[in-house]
Motif scaffolding. Structure first.
Motif, mmCIF file in Angstrom:
data_model
loop_
_atom_site.group_PDB
_atom_site.id
_atom_site.type_symbol
_atom_site.label_atom_id
_atom_site.label_comp_id
_atom_site.label_asym_id
_atom_site.label_seq_id
_atom_site.Cartn_x
_atom_site.Cartn_y
_atom_site.Cartn_z
ATOM 1 N N GLN A 59 0.799 -1.173 -0.129
ATOM 2 C CA GLN A 59 0.024 0.043 0.145
ATOM 3 C C GLN A 59 0.977 1.279 0.040
ATOM 4 N N VAL A 60 1.692 1.536 -0.858
ATOM 5 C CA VAL A 60 2.569 2.421 -1.183
ATOM 6 C C VAL A 60 1.668 3.477 -2.186
ATOM 7 N N ASP A 61 1.445 4.480 -1.629
ATOM 8 C CA ASP A 61 0.778 5.564 -2.727
ATOM 9 C C ASP A 61 1.694 6.975 -2.700
ATOM 10 N N PHE A 62 1.806 7.234 -4.015
ATOM 11 C CA PHE A 62 2.447 8.360 -4.210
ATOM 12 C C PHE A 62 1.407 9.341 -4.507
ATOM 13 N N GLU A 89 4.363 2.128 9.745
ATOM 14 C CA GLU A 89 3.572 3.176 8.714
ATOM 15 C C GLU A 89 4.695 4.318 8.510
ATOM 16 N N VAL A 90 5.078 4.301 7.233
ATOM 17 C CA VAL A 90 5.988 5.640 6.893
ATOM 18 C C VAL A 90 5.373 6.569 6.103
ATOM 19 N N GLU A 91 5.620 7.881 6.196
ATOM 20 C CA GLU A 91 5.019 8.841 5.547
ATOM 21 C C GLU A 91 6.457 9.635 4.857
ATOM 22 N N LEU A 92 6.365 10.225 3.709
ATOM 23 C CA LEU A 92 7.392 10.976 3.176
ATOM 24 C C LEU A 92 6.737 12.295 2.750
ATOM 25 N N HIS A 93 7.169 13.500 3.670
ATOM 26 C CA HIS A 93 6.772 14.632 3.239
ATOM 27 C C HIS A 93 7.846 15.479 2.573
ATOM 28 N N THR A 94 7.402 16.139 1.843
ATOM 29 C CA THR A 94 8.493 17.257 1.034
ATOM 30 C C THR A 94 8.374 18.470 1.758
ATOM 31 N N GLU A 95 9.678 19.492 1.773
ATOM 32 C CA GLU A 95 9.475 20.681 2.066
ATOM 33 C C GLU A 95 10.333 21.425 1.148
ATOM 34 N N ASP A 96 9.738 22.820 0.974
ATOM 35 C CA ASP A 96 10.749 23.673 -0.040
ATOM 36 C C ASP A 96 11.546 24.271 1.001
ATOM 37 N N PRO A 97 12.773 24.303 0.922
ATOM 38 C CA PRO A 97 13.847 24.793 1.732
ATOM 39 C C PRO A 97 13.940 26.069 1.666
ATOM 40 N N HIS A 98 13.116 26.982 1.071
ATOM 41 C CA HIS A 98 13.078 28.645 0.870
ATOM 42 C C HIS A 98 11.641 28.980 1.418
ATOM 43 N N ARG A 107 2.845 7.615 1.046
ATOM 44 C CA ARG A 107 2.498 7.057 2.325
ATOM 45 C C ARG A 107 2.700 5.612 2.112
ATOM 46 N N GLY A 108 3.120 4.584 3.015
ATOM 47 C CA GLY A 108 3.406 3.160 2.582
ATOM 48 C C GLY A 108 3.440 2.592 4.120
ATOM 49 N N HIS A 109 3.294 1.244 3.786
ATOM 50 C CA HIS A 109 3.301 0.374 5.061
ATOM 51 C C HIS A 109 4.430 -0.684 4.907
ATOM 52 N N PHE A 110 5.223 -1.107 5.836
ATOM 53 C CA PHE A 110 6.285 -2.026 5.369
ATOM 54 C C PHE A 110 6.068 -3.055 6.811
ATOM 55 N N THR A 111 6.341 -4.196 6.685
ATOM 56 C CA THR A 111 6.482 -5.349 7.614
ATOM 57 C C THR A 111 7.807 -6.072 7.892
ATOM 58 N N MET A 112 8.216 -5.886 9.077
ATOM 59 C CA MET A 112 9.737 -5.833 9.478
ATOM 60 C C MET A 112 9.574 -7.224 10.452
ATOM 61 N N ILE A 113 10.382 -8.085 10.514
ATOM 62 C CA ILE A 113 10.818 -9.322 11.065
ATOM 63 C C ILE A 113 11.864 -9.101 11.928
ATOM 64 N N ALA A 114 11.822 -9.429 13.173
ATOM 65 C CA ALA A 114 12.887 -9.377 14.162
ATOM 66 C C ALA A 114 13.451 -10.764 14.104
ATOM 67 N N LEU A 115 14.818 -10.798 14.145
ATOM 68 C CA LEU A 115 15.642 -11.974 14.172
ATOM 69 C C LEU A 115 16.617 -12.378 15.258
ATOM 70 N N ASP A 116 16.695 -13.534 15.666
ATOM 71 C CA ASP A 116 17.756 -13.970 16.642
ATOM 72 C C ASP A 116 19.060 -13.908 15.914
ATOM 73 N N ALA A 117 20.060 -14.410 16.836
ATOM 74 C CA ALA A 117 21.570 -14.649 16.563
ATOM 75 C C ALA A 117 21.711 -15.433 15.338
ATOM 76 N N ASN A 118 20.682 -16.391 15.423
ATOM 77 C CA ASN A 118 20.879 -17.365 14.173
ATOM 78 C C ASN A 118 19.938 -17.026 13.026
#
Length: 136
Positions: A59-62, A89-98, A107-118
């Motif tokens: 669900q990444v929407d530009f 949930e990740v949002e990307l915002h733009t900003e005009d520096p001036h 905006r998008g959603h990411f699934t991250m998996i935690a891992l052990d030492a193995n």
């Protein structure tokens, strides 16, 4: 540190240089996804305090283009936690520096998996706020 004290958000800033832009002078979609994945990785790592890997982006929407020379703020938040997974949930915002004007670009959603030492999925502490849990 309890889960209620664990960081649930990460913020990163980037600037769109010519090597990040396409022939139209706007940010490559793949570059935007890479920055978003990095923000999700940082948020998940800080929450779980473990090695994490990306399992899914969805669900990444530009919404609006990001132009060369603009600043980009990425905001990643841990939204849901499963047994070993975290939905970020990740949002990307733009900003005009001036001018200082800001717009939500992506905006998008990411699934991250935690891992052990193995390198196997490892349990993650649940959120303390009663949020809905993602499947592990």
């Amino acid at each position: 540190m309890t889960r209620s004290e664990a960081p649930r958000e990460a913020r990163l800033w980037e600037i769109v240089f010519p090597d990040h832009a396409n022939h139209l002078g706007t940010l490559f979609g793949g570059q935007a996804l890479a920055w978003m994945d990095k923000a999700a990785f940082i948020a998940a790592t800080r929450y779980a305090r473990r090695t994490v890997v990306t399992a899914r982006s969805e669900q990444v929407d530009f919404h609006v283009p990001v132009r060369q020379g603009q600043l980009v703020e990425l905001v990643a938040r841990v939204a849901d936690v499963g047994r070993s997974s975290m939905r970020i949930e990740v949002e990307l915002h733009t900003e005009d520096p001036h001018a200082g004007t800001r717009h939500l670009c992506t905006r998008g959603h990411f699934t991250m998996i935690a891992l052990d030492a193995n390198g196997r999925p490892a349990p993650v502490e649940p959120l303390d706020d009663g949020a809905t849990h993602a499947p592990a």
